[in-house]
Design an enzyme around this catalytic site. Structure first.
Site, short mmCIF file in Angstrom:
data_model
loop_
_atom_site.label_atom_id
_atom_site.label_comp_id
_atom_site.label_asym_id
_atom_site.label_seq_id
_atom_site.Cartn_x
_atom_site.Cartn_y
_atom_site.Cartn_z
N THR A 145 32.36 12.09 -23.60
CA THR A 145 32.63 13.51 -23.36
C THR A 145 34.12 13.83 -23.48
OG1 THR A 145 32.80 13.09 -20.97
CG2 THR A 145 30.65 13.74 -21.83
N SER A 146 34.94 12.86 -23.85
CA SER A 146 36.40 13.05 -23.90
C SER A 146 36.87 13.20 -25.35
CB SER A 146 37.10 11.85 -23.25
OG SER A 146 36.92 10.70 -24.05
N ASP A 168 26.88 12.68 -18.62
CA ASP A 168 27.26 11.30 -18.29
C ASP A 168 26.78 11.02 -16.87
OD1 ASP A 168 28.34 8.82 -18.53
OD2 ASP A 168 30.43 9.44 -18.50
N GLY A 223 37.49 11.27 -17.40
CA GLY A 223 37.67 12.63 -16.94
C GLY A 223 39.11 13.10 -16.96
N THR A 250 38.77 4.54 -25.76
CA THR A 250 39.70 3.46 -26.09
C THR A 250 39.46 2.93 -27.50
OG1 THR A 250 39.98 2.80 -23.78
CG2 THR A 250 40.46 1.14 -25.43
N SER A 269 34.03 1.50 -25.43
CA SER A 269 33.17 2.49 -26.08
C SER A 269 34.01 3.52 -26.81
CB SER A 269 32.32 3.22 -25.03
OG SER A 269 31.45 2.34 -24.39
N ARG A 270 33.34 4.23 -27.69
CA ARG A 270 33.95 5.43 -28.25
C ARG A 270 33.77 6.56 -27.24
NH1 ARG A 270 35.54 4.34 -33.23
NH2 ARG A 270 34.42 2.81 -34.49
#
Length: 504
Positions: free
Chosen positions: A210-211, A268, A180, A215, A206-207
């Site tokens: 919602t961003s 999410d 977030g 990473t 994870s890919r």
């Protein structure tokens, strides 16, 4: 036997990218469609030898395919791997019984651990259409899963995949941020610091959901993240850590299928979030996990009550699944670092690791705090001693050297690409920035093309607390196409409240 022969068609690669949902294309006059009663959007089973695949049917006009041919989307081709014009058998798929459990949840009933296991197994084996996955995610969103269901979902997601073990190490460490906060790319920094201190940290990430970047998206700018299980084990054996994409291995296979639909829904949910995070930690063999929960009015977690609920759930679910979880509640009121988007965030984390004078200090400090907590978990040294050790490791170059060891073991350092187009957004006001809307700022970066456009996103020049005068830059927007750049700028113009400036 005659029925099996009649239901065979020759495979043609349609070259159509349907993401992760297999799609099959058949003519509107196809004898298989007529004999089996298939119509557009029907679910069909494709069989070649021992390989089976359930796909969604699209109907095409006669000129698209020759008589006796069936077209497959790219993902369907990858999963079946047919030879050119090889015949495929097309039949009705087996009934997916677990869909009745989804309908049970639609009407507000709790699901048992066995029912959740059946749902997740069917999803991981690609028996659900995207719309059916979306239905499951929607009825589980918000706080619709109770604690027992979250535990059951977590265990089901672990059981559906493979599980790494590290028998030579009694304790294995990991961390996760709820998210977030645009630009909050602390994971590579924390992994480098903690593993440089001698602790094992096999990090699977994870890919983006919602961003503008996850990473794994950011790390893929710098090195190879698609590692097989044996490669993960090799890298960890060599360096004590890794920074990989979890979707490349079968550790929690349902998770990436769920994430893909969550991204489309911009959803999410609480229970799914906890199960997703902890299932991947358990699957990769972690024993001790630190959870960072940023709280702010435009972060993913909006208030302290919600954060405390997450703390309780994470710890209880972790305990039920046999892992130790520590949660910390952090400041989620503003973006972190300067870069927002895969390549821009990669530049930030390298600047911190290399102790550059212009490195974003807020990103550096957050990484040190998280590292201190993990070092305290590992050795019971206390937070202050952990912070002192983490700071020394970073300042003396130990974290950067460790990061480069991991990079080299995973395939070497890549050059960071730059976007083709950019635009500088300035302010017309004089005053102090008192708030930035994290969600809207993230959307600007996504509209510019992030994370799929590696160089796309935005670079902050001003943050909350900064004083500005007319003409000062707020951010620079980057994109690989003029269309996406203009699309993002149009959103900026329609949302002047992204930056709230208290005028003097």
């Amino acid at each position: 036997m005659e029925q099996r022969i009649a239901n065979r068609l020759k495979v043609v690669d349609m070259g159509i990218n349907t993401h992760q949902e297999p799609v099959v294309y058949m003519r509107d006059d196809c004898h298989v469609c007529k004999s089996e009663g298939f119509s557009a959007a029907s679910r069909v089973k494709l069989t070649i030898g021992k390989k089976e695949l359930v796909a969604t049917l699209n109907i095409v006009e006669k000129h698209v395919l020759a008589e006796g041919q069936v077209g497959l989307s790219r993902i369907a081709m990858e999963r079946l791997s047919p030879a050119p014009l090889e015949e495929v058998e097309i039949t009705h798929p087996d009934v997916v019984d677990s869909l009745s459990c989804v309908r049970k949840k639609v009407f507000g009933n709790a699901l048992s651990e066995q029912e959740l296991e059946e749902i997740i197994l069917d999803i991981s084996q690609h028996r659900y259409a995207d719309i059916e996955i979306a239905s499951f995610l929607s009825v589980c969103a918000g706080s619709r899963l109770n604690e027992a269901e979250i535990i059951g979902l977590t265990k089901a997601m672990v059981k559906a995949g493979k599980h790494l073990e590290w028998p030579e190490h009694k304790r294995v460490f990991d961390k996760h941020c709820i998210g977030g906060l645009p630009g909050n790319r602390t994971t590579p920094l924390v992994v480098s610091i903690v593993s440089a201190a001698g602790y094992i940290m096999p990090k699977s990430s994870s890919r983006s959901i919602t961003s503008p970047a996850g990473t794994a998206d950011t790390m893929e700018v710098l090195t190879r993240v698609r590692l097989a299980l044996e490669d993960i084990q090799r890298v960890v054996k060599q360096t004590g850590a890794c920074l990989t994409w979890g979707g490349a291995v079968n550790l929690s296979p349902a998770d990436d299928l769920l994430i893909r639909i969550e991204r489309a829904l911009d959803l999410d949910g609480e229970g799914q979030l906890i199960a997703s995070v902890l299932s991947k930690k358990i699957a990769i063999g972690s024993t001790d996990v630190l959870i960072d929960i940023p709280v702010g009015p435009t972060a993913k977690v909006r208030n302290l009550d919600d954060a405390q609920r997450l703390v309780s759930l994470f710890q209880n679910v972790g305990r039920a699944c046999g892992i130790n979880v520590r949660c910390i509640i952090t400041d989620g009121t503003k973006p972190v670092g300067r870069g927002i988007g895969p390549a821009l965030e990669a530049k930030d984390l390298l600047a911190v690791l290399q102790n550059q004078q212009d490195a974003p200090m807020d990103l550096r400090e957050r990484a040190l705090v998280l590292s201190a907590h993990l070092l305290d978990m590992a050795s019971d040294c206390g937070f202050e001693a952990g912070l002192e050790l983490a700071t020394a490791i970073l300042q003396r170059g130990g974290a950067y050297r460790q990061f480069m060891r991991i990079i080299d073991a995973q395939g070497g350092l890549k050059s960071i690409p730059n976007a083709h187009f950019q635009y500088n957004q300035a302010t017309e006001k004089r005053g102090r920035i008192i708030a930035i809307d994290n969600r809207k700022l993230a959307k600007v970066a996504k509209l510019a093309g992030a994370p799929f456009g590696i160089g796309a996103g935005l670079q902050l020049h001003s943050n909350v607390g900064d004083s500005v005068v007319a003409g000062n830059l707020l951010f620079t927007l980057y994109s690989d196409s003029k269309g996406e750049l203009e699309y993002a700028l149009e959103y900026v113009q329609k949302n002047p409240d992204i930056f709230v400036i208290e005028e003097n």
